[in-house]
Design an enzyme around this catalytic site. Structure first.
Site, PDB file in Angstrom:
ATOM      1  N   HIS A  73       0.828  -1.210   0.000  1.00  0.00           N
ATOM      2  CA  HIS A  73       0.000   0.000   0.000  1.00  0.00           C
ATOM      3  C   HIS A  73       0.867   1.268   0.000  1.00  0.00           C
ATOM      4  O   HIS A  73       2.035   1.255   0.416  1.00  0.00           O
ATOM      5  CB  HIS A  73      -0.905  -0.001   1.241  1.00  0.00           C
ATOM      6  CG  HIS A  73      -0.131   0.021   2.525  1.00  0.00           C
ATOM      7  ND1 HIS A  73       0.391   1.181   3.064  1.00  0.00           N
ATOM      8  CD2 HIS A  73       0.249  -0.983   3.358  1.00  0.00           C
ATOM      9  CE1 HIS A  73       1.048   0.894   4.169  1.00  0.00           C
ATOM     10  NE2 HIS A  73       0.994  -0.415   4.369  1.00  0.00           N
ATOM     11  N   ARG A 124      -6.026   0.683   3.876  1.00  0.00           N
ATOM     12  CA  ARG A 124      -4.887   1.249   3.129  1.00  0.00           C
ATOM     13  C   ARG A 124      -4.534   0.383   1.918  1.00  0.00           C
ATOM     14  O   ARG A 124      -4.125   0.904   0.870  1.00  0.00           O
ATOM     15  CB  ARG A 124      -3.681   1.482   4.048  1.00  0.00           C
ATOM     16  CG  ARG A 124      -3.149   0.267   4.810  1.00  0.00           C
ATOM     17  CD  ARG A 124      -2.195   0.746   5.899  1.00  0.00           C
ATOM     18  NE  ARG A 124      -1.481  -0.297   6.639  1.00  0.00           N
ATOM     19  CZ  ARG A 124      -1.937  -0.908   7.731  1.00  0.00           C
ATOM     20  NH1 ARG A 124      -3.165  -0.642   8.175  1.00  0.00           N
ATOM     21  NH2 ARG A 124      -1.195  -1.796   8.364  1.00  0.00           N
ATOM     22  N   GLU A 173      -1.443  -6.899   7.510  1.00  0.00           N
ATOM     23  CA  GLU A 173      -0.103  -6.670   8.050  1.00  0.00           C
ATOM     24  C   GLU A 173       0.128  -7.592   9.248  1.00  0.00           C
ATOM     25  O   GLU A 173      -0.825  -8.007   9.915  1.00  0.00           O
ATOM     26  CB  GLU A 173       0.031  -5.185   8.454  1.00  0.00           C
ATOM     27  CG  GLU A 173       1.389  -4.767   9.006  1.00  0.00           C
ATOM     28  CD  GLU A 173       2.557  -5.135   8.101  1.00  0.00           C
ATOM     29  OE1 GLU A 173       2.813  -6.357   7.922  1.00  0.00           O
ATOM     30  OE2 GLU A 173       3.227  -4.232   7.589  1.00  0.00           O
ATOM     31  N   HIS A 226       0.732  -5.633   2.434  1.00  0.00           N
ATOM     32  CA  HIS A 226       1.507  -4.873   3.423  1.00  0.00           C
ATOM     33  C   HIS A 226       2.978  -5.286   3.428  1.00  0.00           C
ATOM     34  O   HIS A 226       3.331  -6.373   2.958  1.00  0.00           O
ATOM     35  CB  HIS A 226       0.898  -5.108   4.795  1.00  0.00           C
ATOM     36  CG  HIS A 226      -0.547  -4.723   4.825  1.00  0.00           C
ATOM     37  ND1 HIS A 226      -0.988  -3.497   5.248  1.00  0.00           N
ATOM     38  CD2 HIS A 226      -1.657  -5.404   4.419  1.00  0.00           C
ATOM     39  CE1 HIS A 226      -2.301  -3.430   5.110  1.00  0.00           C
ATOM     40  NE2 HIS A 226      -2.722  -4.575   4.609  1.00  0.00           N
TER      41      HIS A 226
HETATM   42  O1  LIG Z   1       4.211  -0.422  11.333  1.00  0.00           O
HETATM   43  C1  LIG Z   1       3.998  -1.406  10.610  1.00  0.00           C
HETATM   44  O2  LIG Z   1       2.947  -2.059  10.635  1.00  0.00           O
HETATM   45  C2  LIG Z   1       5.066  -1.867   9.640  1.00  0.00           C
HETATM   46  C3  LIG Z   1       4.801  -1.370   8.259  1.00  0.00           C
HETATM   47  O3  LIG Z   1       4.670   0.014   8.206  1.00  0.00           O
HETATM   48  O4  LIG Z   1       6.282  -1.365  10.069  1.00  0.00           O
HETATM   49  P1  LIG Z   1       7.675  -2.104   9.880  1.00  0.00           P
HETATM   50  O5  LIG Z   1       8.479  -1.233   8.981  1.00  0.00           O
HETATM   51  O6  LIG Z   1       8.212  -2.180  11.251  1.00  0.00           O
HETATM   52  O7  LIG Z   1       7.432  -3.450   9.297  1.00  0.00           O
END
Ligand SMILES: O=C(O)[C@@H](CO)OP(=O)(O)O
Length: 334
Positions: A89, A138, A192, A262
């Protein structure tokens, strides 16, 4: 914060990032070509390699075990090539604020909207028959905005299969209208990685409190979960299983698929497609709003990198199906 999290030394100091840039200075790691992007500092370590697009960067992934569910639709067609587009996203409001987001359902920023539109332009000549997104807004916004740029001008329509009534009430009763639509399937399995007790915390403040290495371990290690959250391994158990069970059969049936999801659910899928080790995946970074193309052909996934633009020759020269599709689009507008 609950939960003691063990501390592992970081073994890898390289970062791998999908990007549209290309470079002559590549090196090969297994079946993946990695190209140096430059360097930046993360947690005191020098990082910065890019996995680029372009014909030299293709890699062939071992054939998948095809599902043997007796469904004849899933019989591989020898000549068929299917496109698989993976897209993270665009920037979300919590990416912008540098907050751990995980499964919190946060919309895109204006920049994230722009990124999704730009991504759509880059894939506007690539056939798409089905779209899978997570259940988070998102990813859904990104898919919809990207599709608005597509030259075929089919309308993406979210399928509501959560209940018999929802399914019945969202039916379309015109075959012609159906042909002009693209089904969008939403799946929580593509969400995610659930960040547990880090969700909503500021990433920098968390690093200041717990140390850069600890936070890097929570964010990028394969099998160490953040407190009460999912590790990448746990995320892969649902995301890769969904990919194999639901998405691969569509590709096998000759459908062209886009997956909007994600950073971490896609990292787990790419780890699977590219056969990355649990050490290599530590350094795999996905930028927001960058589409990544694979071709599924004769049971194999062939990495095509990220299309730089809608007319990038190497994307279309490579597969007959894609170049024919593009010619068809060209003839429709001329
Ligand atoms: O905050 C989150 O959910 C993820 C993606 O933005 O962060 P990270 O970069 O730590 O995987």
């Amino acid at each position: 914060m609950a939960g003691a999290v063990s501390h592992h030394a970081l073994a890898s100091t390289q970062s791998y990032r999908w990007s549209a840039q290309s470079s002559r200075f590549g090196k090969r790691t297994g079946n993946v070509r990695w190209v140096r992007e430059g360097s930046r500092c993360y947690g005191g370590r020098k990082l910065g390699f890019v996995c680029t697009s372009g014909s030299q960067q293709s890699s062939v992934v071992e054939p998948f075990q095809l599902p043997s569910d007796g469904n004849s639709d899933h019989t591989p067609k020898k000549s068929s090539e299917s496109a698989l587009i993976l897209i993270r996203h665009g920037e979300s409001l919590w990416n912008e604020k540098n907050l751990f987001t995980g499964c919190v359902d946060v919309p895109l920023t204006p920049k994230g909207v722009e990124e999704a539109i730009e991504a759509g332009k880059r894939i506007c000549n690539i056939p798409i028959d089905m779209i899978y997104t997570s259940s988070l807004i998102r990813a859904q916004m990104t898919a919809m905005l990207a599709m608005m740029q597509h030259r075929r001008k089919k309308i993406p329509i979210i399928m509501h299969n959560e209940s018999e009534q929802a399914h019945r009430w969202s039916q379309i009763y015109s075959e012609e209208t159906k042909k002009q639509s693209i089904p969008v399937i939403t799946a929580w399995q593509l969400n995610e990685r659930m960040y547990g007790e880090l969700q909503g915390l500021n990433k920098q403040e968390t690093a200041d409190r717990f140390g850069n290495e600890q936070v890097h371990e929570w964010r990028r290690s394969y099998d160490i979960p953040p407190p009460n959250g999912e590790s990448l391994e746990m995320c892969a158990e649902r995301a890769v299983a969904y990919f194999k069970d639901q998405i691969v059969p569509q590709l096998v049936a000759g459908k062209h698929v886009m997956v909007a999801a994600h950073g971490n659910s896609l990292r787990s899928i790419i780890m699977h497609l590219d056969k990355l080790t649990s050490q290599e995946v530590i350094s795999l970074e996905l930028s927001t709003g960058i589409p990544m193309l694979y071709i599924f052909k004769e049971g194999k996934f062939i990495r095509r990198g990220s299309p730089v633009g809608p007319s990038e020759a190497s994307v279309y020269a490579y597969t007959r199906t894609l170049s024919k599709y593009r010619q068809k689009l060209d003839s429709m507008v001329s």
